[in-house]
Design a protein around this motif. Sequence first.
Motif, short mmCIF file in Angstrom:
data_model
loop_
_atom_site.label_atom_id
_atom_site.label_comp_id
_atom_site.label_asym_id
_atom_site.label_seq_id
_atom_site.Cartn_x
_atom_site.Cartn_y
_atom_site.Cartn_z
N ARG A 119 31.75 50.60 39.47
CA ARG A 119 31.31 49.21 39.55
C ARG A 119 31.12 48.63 38.15
O ARG A 119 31.59 47.54 37.85
CB ARG A 119 30.01 49.09 40.36
CG ARG A 119 29.48 47.66 40.48
CD ARG A 119 28.15 47.59 41.22
NE ARG A 119 27.10 48.43 40.65
CZ ARG A 119 26.38 48.10 39.58
NH1 ARG A 119 26.57 46.97 38.96
NH2 ARG A 119 25.45 48.93 39.13
N ARG A 122 34.43 47.99 36.42
CA ARG A 122 35.06 46.75 36.91
C ARG A 122 34.39 45.53 36.29
O ARG A 122 35.06 44.59 35.87
CB ARG A 122 34.99 46.67 38.43
CG ARG A 122 36.12 47.39 39.14
CD ARG A 122 36.18 47.04 40.63
NE ARG A 122 34.92 47.23 41.33
CZ ARG A 122 34.49 48.38 41.83
NH1 ARG A 122 35.23 49.46 41.73
NH2 ARG A 122 33.33 48.46 42.45
N GLU A 123 33.06 45.53 36.25
CA GLU A 123 32.33 44.41 35.66
C GLU A 123 32.69 44.23 34.19
O GLU A 123 32.89 43.10 33.72
CB GLU A 123 30.82 44.61 35.81
CG GLU A 123 30.33 44.45 37.23
CD GLU A 123 28.87 44.86 37.40
OE1 GLU A 123 28.21 45.24 36.40
OE2 GLU A 123 28.39 44.80 38.55
N HIS A 124 32.77 45.33 33.45
CA HIS A 124 33.11 45.25 32.03
C HIS A 124 34.54 44.74 31.86
O HIS A 124 34.81 43.92 30.96
CB HIS A 124 32.94 46.60 31.35
CG HIS A 124 31.54 47.09 31.33
ND1 HIS A 124 31.19 48.33 30.86
CD2 HIS A 124 30.37 46.53 31.74
CE1 HIS A 124 29.88 48.50 30.98
NE2 HIS A 124 29.37 47.42 31.51
N ALA A 125 35.45 45.20 32.71
CA ALA A 125 36.84 44.73 32.64
C ALA A 125 36.94 43.24 32.95
O ALA A 125 37.67 42.50 32.27
CB ALA A 125 37.71 45.55 33.60
N GLN A 126 36.21 42.80 33.95
CA GLN A 126 36.21 41.37 34.29
C GLN A 126 35.63 40.54 33.14
O GLN A 126 36.13 39.47 32.82
CB GLN A 126 35.44 41.12 35.58
CG GLN A 126 36.15 41.66 36.81
CD GLN A 126 35.26 41.68 38.04
OE1 GLN A 126 34.06 41.47 37.98
NE2 GLN A 126 35.88 41.97 39.19
N ALA A 127 34.58 41.04 32.53
CA ALA A 127 33.98 40.33 31.40
C ALA A 127 34.96 40.24 30.24
O ALA A 127 35.06 39.18 29.59
CB ALA A 127 32.69 41.04 30.97
N ASN A 129 38.17 40.15 30.46
CA ASN A 129 39.14 39.12 30.86
C ASN A 129 38.60 37.72 30.55
O ASN A 129 39.32 36.87 30.03
CB ASN A 129 39.47 39.22 32.35
CG ASN A 129 40.24 40.46 32.70
OD1 ASN A 129 40.82 41.12 31.84
ND2 ASN A 129 40.23 40.81 33.97
N VAL A 130 37.33 37.49 30.87
CA VAL A 130 36.71 36.19 30.61
C VAL A 130 36.65 35.92 29.11
O VAL A 130 36.99 34.82 28.64
CB VAL A 130 35.30 36.11 31.25
CG1 VAL A 130 34.55 34.87 30.78
CG2 VAL A 130 35.41 36.14 32.76
N ALA A 147 44.48 39.97 27.73
CA ALA A 147 43.46 41.02 27.89
C ALA A 147 44.06 42.41 27.80
O ALA A 147 43.42 43.33 27.28
CB ALA A 147 42.70 40.83 29.20
N ARG A 151 42.86 45.44 25.45
CA ARG A 151 42.59 46.78 26.00
C ARG A 151 43.41 47.85 25.26
O ARG A 151 42.91 48.95 25.01
CB ARG A 151 42.92 46.82 27.49
CG ARG A 151 41.85 46.26 28.35
CD ARG A 151 42.12 46.48 29.85
NE ARG A 151 41.16 45.71 30.59
CZ ARG A 151 41.28 44.42 30.90
NH1 ARG A 151 42.37 43.76 30.59
NH2 ARG A 151 40.32 43.80 31.54
#
Length: 185
Positions: A119, A122-127, A129-130, A147, A151
């Motif tokens: 979890r 995923r949150e770090h990856a989404q951040a 992306n933002v 992104a 990475r």
Amino acid sequence: MSQIQRADARFNRDRVVAAAREAFASAGLEVPMREVARRAGVGVATLYRHFPTRTELVATVLAERVEDCGLQVRRALDDPDPWRALSGVVREFAERQIHDRALNEALLGPGEVSAAFQRERREHAQALNVLVGRARAAGVLRDGVDADDVRAGLLAIASLRRLPAATSARVIGRVADLVLAGIRA
């Protein structure tokens, strides 16, 4: 169980966690459990009484570090300067490679520990992306940088974490500088 026994058990558990934190940060996740017990000043049986598996010990030790990473990412998301936010995340990531080998071994590698933090990953990856999207919209990234490119730079930095301590800080810092120079407009 008496109050004294509970306090002693808590003290021993805290010593094991502190010793494991230090051992994992400096030597990676493959430090033998016997070595963690030795560093904590407890017997191996005491270590296993508190942490029946290596996975439980690693997850306990890394939970606070993962939370720290989450806080750092949330601060970056709150930063109104898109370049400062993104470059700060890259530099913090590089610092973790220098000072805490265990964190990314656990989070980026296969296995039960990595799965325990899905979890958060995923949150770090989404951040990320933002952050990259904001930097691109502000015009501070080179044309075409996305992104996945950032990475790839982070993975290049992470690949250096096993360098000898005498050179890792200099080399990792230099590669972080190169990654940032390469993505900036």
